[in-house]
Design a protein around this motif. Structure first.
Motif, PDB file in Angstrom:
ATOM      1  N   ALA A  17       0.833  -1.210   0.000  1.00  8.39           N
ATOM      2  CA  ALA A  17       0.000   0.000   0.000  1.00  8.39           C
ATOM      3  C   ALA A  17       0.865   1.256   0.000  1.00  8.39           C
ATOM      4  CB  ALA A  17      -0.934   0.001   1.209  1.00  8.39           C
ATOM      5  N   GLU A  18       1.980   1.246   0.743  1.00 11.22           N
ATOM      6  CA  GLU A  18       2.886   2.399   0.759  1.00 11.22           C
ATOM      7  C   GLU A  18       3.553   2.585  -0.598  1.00 11.22           C
ATOM      8  OE1 GLU A  18       4.255   2.391   5.448  1.00 11.22           O
ATOM      9  OE2 GLU A  18       5.312   1.113   4.017  1.00 11.22           O
ATOM     10  N   ALA A  19       3.916   1.489  -1.238  1.00 12.65           N
ATOM     11  CA  ALA A  19       4.519   1.576  -2.574  1.00 12.65           C
ATOM     12  C   ALA A  19       3.513   2.133  -3.575  1.00 12.65           C
ATOM     13  CB  ALA A  19       5.017   0.204  -3.018  1.00 12.65           C
ATOM     14  N   GLU A  20       2.264   1.693  -3.462  1.00 14.42           N
ATOM     15  CA  GLU A  20       1.206   2.198  -4.355  1.00 14.42           C
ATOM     16  C   GLU A  20       0.963   3.689  -4.117  1.00 14.42           C
ATOM     17  OE1 GLU A  20      -1.932   1.050  -7.164  1.00 14.42           O
ATOM     18  OE2 GLU A  20      -0.669  -0.361  -6.101  1.00 14.42           O
ATOM     19  N   LEU A  21       1.011   4.098  -2.854  1.00 16.78           N
ATOM     20  CA  LEU A  21       0.846   5.514  -2.515  1.00 16.78           C
ATOM     21  C   LEU A  21       1.967   6.338  -3.141  1.00 16.78           C
ATOM     22  CD1 LEU A  21      -0.491   7.834  -0.923  1.00 16.78           C
ATOM     23  CD2 LEU A  21       0.859   7.099   1.067  1.00 16.78           C
ATOM     24  N   ARG A  22       3.192   5.878  -3.029  1.00 18.60           N
ATOM     25  CA  ARG A  22       4.335   6.594  -3.616  1.00 18.60           C
ATOM     26  C   ARG A  22       4.184   6.680  -5.130  1.00 18.60           C
ATOM     27  NH1 ARG A  22       9.440   9.068  -2.652  1.00 18.60           N
ATOM     28  NH2 ARG A  22       8.453   9.243  -0.623  1.00 18.60           N
ATOM     29  N   GLN A  23       3.796   5.583  -5.773  1.00 21.32           N
ATOM     30  CA  GLN A  23       3.624   5.580  -7.232  1.00 21.32           C
ATOM     31  C   GLN A  23       2.513   6.544  -7.655  1.00 21.32           C
ATOM     32  OE1 GLN A  23       2.957   1.480  -8.137  1.00 21.32           O
ATOM     33  NE2 GLN A  23       5.129   0.938  -8.017  1.00 21.32           N
ATOM     34  N   ALA A  24       1.425   6.583  -6.890  1.00 30.56           N
ATOM     35  CA  ALA A  24       0.324   7.494  -7.215  1.00 30.56           C
ATOM     36  C   ALA A  24       0.781   8.952  -7.077  1.00 30.56           C
ATOM     37  CB  ALA A  24      -0.877   7.222  -6.309  1.00 30.56           C
ATOM     38  N   ALA A  25       1.547   9.252  -6.045  1.00 27.24           N
ATOM     39  CA  ALA A  25       2.049  10.616  -5.845  1.00 27.24           C
ATOM     40  C   ALA A  25       3.011  10.999  -6.968  1.00 27.24           C
ATOM     41  CB  ALA A  25       2.740  10.725  -4.490  1.00 27.24           C
ATOM     42  N   GLU A  26       3.890  10.090  -7.342  1.00 22.66           N
ATOM     43  CA  GLU A  26       4.817  10.366  -8.445  1.00 22.66           C
ATOM     44  C   GLU A  26       4.055  10.578  -9.748  1.00 22.66           C
ATOM     45  OE1 GLU A  26       7.387   6.968  -8.256  1.00 22.66           O
ATOM     46  OE2 GLU A  26       8.627   7.859  -6.677  1.00 22.66           O
ATOM     47  N   ARG A  27       3.008   9.786  -9.956  1.00 22.04           N
ATOM     48  CA  ARG A  27       2.180   9.941 -11.155  1.00 22.04           C
ATOM     49  C   ARG A  27       1.522  11.316 -11.165  1.00 22.04           C
ATOM     50  NH1 ARG A  27      -3.514   6.958 -11.903  1.00 22.04           N
ATOM     51  NH2 ARG A  27      -4.283   8.292 -13.547  1.00 22.04           N
ATOM     52  N   TYR A  28       0.990  11.749 -10.020  1.00 19.59           N
ATOM     53  CA  TYR A  28       0.361  13.062  -9.937  1.00 19.59           C
ATOM     54  C   TYR A  28       1.351  14.163 -10.311  1.00 19.59           C
ATOM     55  CZ  TYR A  28      -1.586  17.342  -8.148  1.00 19.59           C
ATOM     56  OH  TYR A  28      -2.018  18.632  -8.058  1.00 19.59           O
TER      57      TYR A  28
END
Length: 98
Positions: A17-28
């Motif tokens: 979940a933390e990795a997904e959060l980081r990826q979503a933030a980087e995508r944004y």
């Protein structure tokens, strides 16, 4: 290892979940900057390209809001909008990978 080391020393690993959060933030950050570069005509500062007019600022803000809403909605089952905003701040400060 000693009892102290077992209790207080560890290696940090991201949860999925933390990795997904980081990826979503980087995508944004990546998608927002890409859009900004198509709209803005101002100078490039340390935070990327800057809007030169109020119209450009309005377009950038509208895109940022809709992008945040879309990404937060896609991942609502893993993290909240406020968690995403906090992570976006971290990514933006540290710089997103290319």
């Amino acid at each position: 290892m000693s009892g102290f080391a077992n209790q207080y020393l560890c290696t940090f690993r991201q949860t999925p979940a933390e990795a997904e959060l980081r990826q979503a933030a980087e995508r944004y950050v990546r998608e927002a900057e890409t859009y900004d570069r198509t709209v803005c005509t101002g100078p490039i500062g340390k935070d990327g390209i800057l809007p030169a007019t109020l119209r450009e600022l309005a377009l950038v803000n509208r895109n940022a809001h809709s992008l945040l809403t879309r990404i937060a909605g896609e991942h609502a089952h893993l993290f909240s909008r406020s968690e995403l905003l906090r992570e976006i701040g971290r990514v933006d400060r540290l710089g997103a990978p290319a």
